[in-house]
Design an enzyme around this catalytic site. Structure first.
Site, PDB file in Angstrom:
ATOM      1  CD  GLU A   1      -1.762  -2.429   1.763  1.00  0.00           C
ATOM      2  OE1 GLU A   1      -0.841  -2.784   2.017  1.00  0.00           O
ATOM      3  OE2 GLU A   1      -2.899  -3.111   1.481  1.00  0.00           O
TER       4      GLU A   1
ATOM      5  CG  HIS B   1     -10.232  -7.460   8.031  1.00  0.00           C
ATOM      6  ND1 HIS B   1      -9.386  -7.914   9.077  1.00  0.00           N
ATOM      7  CD2 HIS B   1      -9.954  -7.704   6.886  1.00  0.00           C
ATOM      8  CE1 HIS B   1      -8.371  -8.354   8.188  1.00  0.00           C
ATOM      9  NE2 HIS B   1      -8.639  -8.399   6.999  1.00  0.00           N
TER      10      HIS B   1
END
Lengths: 325, 325
Positions: B60, B129
């Site tokens: 990322e 998450h």
């Protein structure tokens, strides 16, 4: 590789300019500190001039560079007028970043200068962008990303080198190994002898370069640039160098003074190149000292310009945040 | 009007903008075959080619950095971060780089960048998450923050975000992807900074974001026989359409903000601050925030449910606020 004499003279002029600029900036910093005003941290590039100049002199104006917190040398080598840099250091509206950036944040997109960075290693992933952009638009522009031995220890170095190599992005990563990350010596930071050795792990070439020899840097970068322009992907160059000042103006220098003296005596990039130009009968001593005087005048004129320039008006503080403003 | 799913609406927005503007490209993990984490990019690689739908390694920091650098040099990247929880590994590129480059450069750089990601809980994916992190971005000057709750808003807002010349954080909700709603098939834009009154009412103003819009609408319906609830979805937090909220509170005298994010330091508090400062005289009772628990999201279903504002709690809060006064 034959280098035109004009280019060689320009290399010396740029190296003189960086040295003179940094020296004068430190003086201004000290003067202001005595008066209780601040100029940020100020990271001097003295001692590392050969890297920026050797790397940038062969680039085109539309090639991009990503600079660092120690970025004045990169800006000068990419062609920025020192008066706008000096004005920025003094926080003036005429500064290259209109007084919003300061020493670590100088930008000039028209010259391909995509900025310094206050985050060590911050430019490493950003550099993938202009390189990708050139590849996407099918231009042959290259991107040069400068970073230090300290930044080489950031995780984004790994991610970025891998992606650059995987996608064959036209980016040249230049590690300016000046032997210290703030005060920590490189042998206490990096597990291998050379940062360049890590290139093998990314499937791209790496090379160690004498960072005090502007011609060695120029030759290495020129080859890397040709490679990148031709679509062969990135390269990792490590320029071994040494900074003459402490990490910055607000952190005391704890290094061995004898080590500094040895680098200055044996590896000073400017003395080294002056001797070369003498030996090659390209410039004699009188020409060199005349050039150096001119450079000092230019830097002094930059100080005059900066000091005479207006400070930004507080009513403009919110300008430049949003594109639509 | 035809009914379309939220994820299909996103897909249409991406597809239309890519067809309209060649500088738009997508970058992120698993975008090609899987269509990204939600399926929003399905079919786009076939239509536009893998040079415009760039599937990356799990890096990322590198690919968000690449996108920022590409935006600096004229492209319009649309990044997907598979889960908003993963922004922690590229926060430097978002917060220190994308958000600040324009300002630090004195307006010389433009960063037309969209970062799409999915947040929210409700699927037992536990604490790494399931977060709602919009307040982090709203707290960073230089970022726009968008949170669409319906298919129609998702399409119109994403198209506006892609055409915006600033960095935009575009936060989707994992429980919304499969939901369907009416949305025009043809092209339309919804401007950033324009709230939507999802249900008009007289007695209390509910400001809700993302999936909470639907729970708030259900709660409003449940009490409709005795309390008239106005439900407002600001749709974008930055810029915030505070005028729309103020107008409503002037009418109802009551404000309840419903957010899934944990309550402490959340954006709901910011809405309450602004309404309190600007409409204090109109308030009949203390404004309140009904938010998520100040806990990491637990895995087990009853525990997770207990952490997220549910319809019954919203109803209870509405009734208490209306009978209080």
């Amino acid at each position: 590789m034959r280098i035109p004499e004009d280019t060689l003279r320009e290399m010396l002029r740029l190296m003189y300019t960086i040295r003179a600029f940094e020296c004068r900036a430190r003086q201004l910093f000290e003067e202001r500190r005595l008066r209780g005003s601040f100029m940020g941290a100020l990271h001097s590039y003295e001692g590392e001039e050969a890297v920026a100049v050797g790397a940038c002199i062969g680039l085109r104006p539309d090639d991009y560079i990503l600079s660092t917190h120690r970025g004045h040398g990169h800006c000068i080598a990419k062609g920025v007028d020192v008066k706008f840099m000096m004005a920025e250091l003094l926080g003036k509206e005429t500064g290259i970043s209109k007084g919003r950036g300061g020493s670590m944040h100088m930008f000039d997109p028209a010259l391909g200068l995509l900025g310094g960075n206050g985050i060590v290693g911050g430019g490493i992933p950003l550099a993938l962008g202009p390189a990708f952009s050139a590849q996407y638009r099918h231009t042959d522009q290259v991107t040069v990303c400068f970073f230090g031995d300290g930044a080489a220890c950031q995780g984004n170095f790994h991610e970025s080198l891998n992606l650059a190599s995987l996608w064959k992005l036209p980016v040249i990563y230049i590690c300016e190994n000046n032997q210290y990350a703030v005060t920590t010596p490189v042998n206490e930071s990096i597990a291998v002898a050379n940062v360049a050795d890590r290139a093998a792990g990314y499937g791209c070439p790496g090379e160690v370069v004498d960072g005090s020899d502007v011609l060695a840097v120029y030759r290495a970068v020129t080859e890397a640039v040709q490679r990148a322009r031709g679509g062969a992907g990135p390269m990792l160059l490590e320029c071994k160098t040494y900074r003459y000042q402490a990490h910055c103006m607000v952190i005391p220098d704890r290094r061995d003074p004898q080590e500094l003296a040895r680098w200055q005596k044996e590896h000073d990039p400017i003395r080294h190149f002056e001797r070369y130009l003498l030996d090659q009968q390209i410039m004699d001593e009188a020409q060199q000292s005349k050039l150096n005087e001119q450079v000092h005048k230019t830097v002094e004129a930059a100080v005059t310009f900066a000091e005479a320039s207006p400070l930004p008006h507080p009513s403009t503080v919110a300008e430049h945040l949003w594109a639509e403003d | 009007m035809r009914e379309v799913s939220y994820v299909k609406a996103l897909n249409e927005a991406l597809s239309e903008e890519m067809a309209r503007d060649e500088s738009v490209f997508l970058i992120g993990e698993d975008l090609v075959e899987l269509g990204g984490g939600s399926g929003a990019t399905k079919g786009l690689a076939e239509r536009f080619g893998t040079h415009r739908v760039r599937q990356t390694p799990l890096s990322e920091a590198a690919f968000v950095g690449l996108a920022v650098g590409a935006a600096m040099t004229g492209l319009r990247p649309v990044v997907e971060i598979m889960y908003v929880d993963f922004v922690t590994v590229c926060m430097d590129q978002i917060v220190n780089q994308a958000a600040k480059l324009r300002y630090m450069s004195g307006g010389q750089l433009t960063i037309p960048l969209v970062i799409r990601s999915q947040g929210g809980g409700g699927t037992s994916e536990a604490a790494q998450h399931s977060q709602s992190l919009e307040a982090w971005f709203a707290h960073t000057p230089g970022l726009k923050v968008v949170m669409p709750a319906t298919a129609a808003d998702a399409k119109g807002l994403l198209k506006s975000a892609i055409r915006d010349d600033n960095p935009v954080i575009f936060l989707e909700h994992k429980l919304l992807y499969a939901t369907k709603g009416p949305a025009p098939r043809e092209e339309y834009l919804i401007p950033l900074g324009q709230a939507d009154v999802k249900r008009p009412g007289q007695d209390i103003t509910l400001v809700a974001t993302s999936f909470m819009v639907h729970k708030s609408l259900a709660a409003a319906e449940a009490v409709a026989d005795k309390i008239s609830v106005e439900v407002i979805d600001p749709r974008t937090l930055i810029p915030l359409d505070i005028d729309c909220i103020n107008t409503s509170v002037q009418k109802t005298g009551r404000l309840l903000v419903v957010q899934e994010a944990c309550t402490h330091g959340g954006f709901g508090s910011e809405i309450v601050r602004r309404v309190t400062e600007q409409c204090f005289g109109a308030l009949k009772t203390a404004p309140r925030v009904l938010g998520g628990a100040n806990l990491p999201m637990p895995f087990s279903h009853p525990l997770e449910t207990a952490c997220i504002p549910q319809e019954e709690k919203i109803i209870d809060q509405i009734e208490r606020m209306v009978t209080d006064a």
